[in-house]
Design an enzyme around this catalytic site. Structure first.
Site, PDB file in Angstrom:
ATOM      1  N   TYR A   1      -8.611  -5.305 -25.379  1.00  0.00           N
ATOM      2  CA  TYR A   1      -9.989  -5.536 -25.327  1.00  0.00           C
ATOM      3  C   TYR A   1     -10.501  -4.153 -24.973  1.00  0.00           C
ATOM      4  CZ  TYR A   1     -10.702  -6.555 -20.426  1.00  0.00           C
ATOM      5  OH  TYR A   1     -10.467  -6.465 -19.012  1.00  0.00           O
TER       6      TYR A   1
ATOM      7  N   THR B   1     -15.362  -5.659 -12.631  1.00  0.00           N
ATOM      8  CA  THR B   1     -14.698  -6.289 -11.509  1.00  0.00           C
ATOM      9  C   THR B   1     -13.910  -5.399 -10.483  1.00  0.00           C
ATOM     10  OG1 THR B   1     -12.949  -7.328 -12.325  1.00  0.00           O
ATOM     11  CG2 THR B   1     -14.698  -8.687 -12.110  1.00  0.00           C
ATOM     12  N   ASP B   2     -13.328  -4.395 -11.138  1.00  0.00           N
ATOM     13  CA  ASP B   2     -12.246  -3.660 -10.583  1.00  0.00           C
ATOM     14  C   ASP B   2     -12.621  -2.801  -9.397  1.00  0.00           C
ATOM     15  OD1 ASP B   2     -10.466  -4.226 -12.270  1.00  0.00           O
ATOM     16  OD2 ASP B   2     -10.474  -2.560 -13.272  1.00  0.00           O
TER      17      ASP B   2
ATOM     18  N   LYS C   1     -11.333  -8.016  -4.553  1.00  0.00           N
ATOM     19  CA  LYS C   1     -10.726  -8.496  -5.705  1.00  0.00           C
ATOM     20  C   LYS C   1      -9.345  -8.534  -5.311  1.00  0.00           C
ATOM     21  CE  LYS C   1      -9.993  -7.708 -10.666  1.00  0.00           C
ATOM     22  NZ  LYS C   1     -10.439  -7.042 -11.926  1.00  0.00           N
TER      23      LYS C   1
ATOM     24  N   GLU D   1      -0.646   0.754  18.833  1.00  0.00           N
ATOM     25  CA  GLU D   1       0.548   1.876  18.607  1.00  0.00           C
ATOM     26  C   GLU D   1       0.346   3.180  18.506  1.00  0.00           C
ATOM     27  OE1 GLU D   1       4.114  -0.138  16.582  1.00  0.00           O
ATOM     28  OE2 GLU D   1       2.654  -1.402  15.540  1.00  0.00           O
TER      29      GLU D   1
END
Ligand code: SIN
Length: 336
Positions: free
Chosen positions: A33, A99-100, A172, A293
């Site tokens: 898509y 959404t990425d 995400k 650390e």
């Protein structure tokens, strides 16, 4: 800008569209898509119930898959959101987005748009032409949240899968599932079911109207790169980022933001050369603490606190518009 029909008593909500899978369409009979194929008018006309929630006005700010989101679009989006919210009669802004990188855009706006009116980002994991597409209900819920007076003053929100998230907290976490968004540290901003809201506690970190960051006069942001740590890491990528002109570096460190000795030496050299070095973590959860650390005080490093690497990059870019002093930048990571 097109106005879509709705009763005049409903709140005015400006929808700024940027593309994403929510606007995606299958290109042929197969699974592939194209993101950002449908205009925002088409997406809204597919959900006529939106007319019962708000008087919507739409503006197509960009049309891209959010893997192509960048700082120039962020600056434009922030300006368009600010301009909309400055209009006394506009109650809220909804932004459709892939959404990425939604979490990065949302956090950027959370730090830069000085308004307590709701700004709600919404996307979808399934293209609009997919079986059981999640976009229409997500969009309906996003407009319901934006139009609700209780959403004011909560910073930028992300709505998906019946959940309301704070932009600062959300990440995400899954490549394909509709429940991809999670807030590891401080939990949900609320739930929204078929437009009915259940709002939880407000955010604790500074945002929007309480943020010190301003984009007035800003036409570009300082270069900040992310370097991912791993077993057997070399120093080459850190050195290359510095040579390429990075003003800041975020290390997606192992565990508590750690690096092996070789990479640590490169990061320390970068800090000595005036590059702001932030230690974040690739683990996906937890706080990166100072001086456990790694001797941050001696090496001039900044600990990312709770921010994941991509959000630490956003804050560092904005922080560097105000100072390059590691102590000042560290204070920002404890504040935002
Ligand atoms: C994108 O981020 O534009 C593609 C993925 C999605 O929207 O879910």
């Amino acid at each position: 800008m097109a106005a879509l029909p709705a009763p005049p008593t409903l709140p005015r909500v400006r929808v700024l569209a940027t593309g994403g899978t929510i606007a995606g369409a299958h290109t042929d009979g197969s699974r592939s898509y194209q993101a950002a194929a449908f205009s925002i008018d088409t997406l809204i006309r597919a959900v006529p119930q939106l007319a019962t929630l708000a008087r919507l006005e739409v503006e197509q700010v960009a049309a891209l898959g959010s893997q192509d989101m960048n700082e120039a679009v962020w600056l434009k989006l922030a300006a368009r959101a600010q301009a909309a919210l400055a209009e006394p009669d506009v109650a809220a802004v909804v932004i459709t987005h892939g959404t990425d990188t939604m979490e990065e855009t949302g956090y950027f706006l959370n730090l830069t748009v000085p308004s307590d009116k709701p700004i709600v980002l919404v996307g979808a994991m399934r293209p609009a032409t997919e079986i059981s597409a999640d976009g229409p209900m997500n969009l309906y819920n996003a407009v319901a949240v934006a139009a609700h007076p209780g959403a004011r003053g909560r910073g930028v929100l992300v709505v998906a899968n019946d959940e309301i998230h704070f932009a600062r907290e959300v990440a995400k976490t899954n490549t394909t599932q509709v429940g991809t968004f999670k807030a590891t540290h401080r939990g949900l901003a609320g739930l929204v079911h078929a437009g009915r809201l259940h709002l939880y506690a407000p955010p604790v970190r500074r945002h929007t109207t309480a943020s010190e960051f301003s984009l007035a006069g800003v036409t570009a942001l300082p270069r900040v790169d992310i370097v991912y740590a791993h077993a057997g890491m070399g120093r080459e990528l850190i050195d290359a980022a510095v040579r390429a002109g990075a003003k800041g570096l975020v290390i997606a460190g192992v565990g508590d933001g750690n690096l092996n000795a070789v990479a640590l030496a490169a990061a320390a050299a970068a800090a000595r050369a005036g590059v702001a070095v932030v230690r974040s973590s690739r683990t996906g959860g937890g706080v990166v603490e100072r001086n456990l650390e790694v001797d941050d005080d001696a090496l001039g490093f900044i600990a990312a606190d709770e921010l994941n690497p991509q959000k630490a990059r956003v804050l560092l870019m904005l922080g560097l518009t105000r100072t390059s002093d590691p102590r000042g930048l560290q204070e920002m990571f404890f504040t935002y």
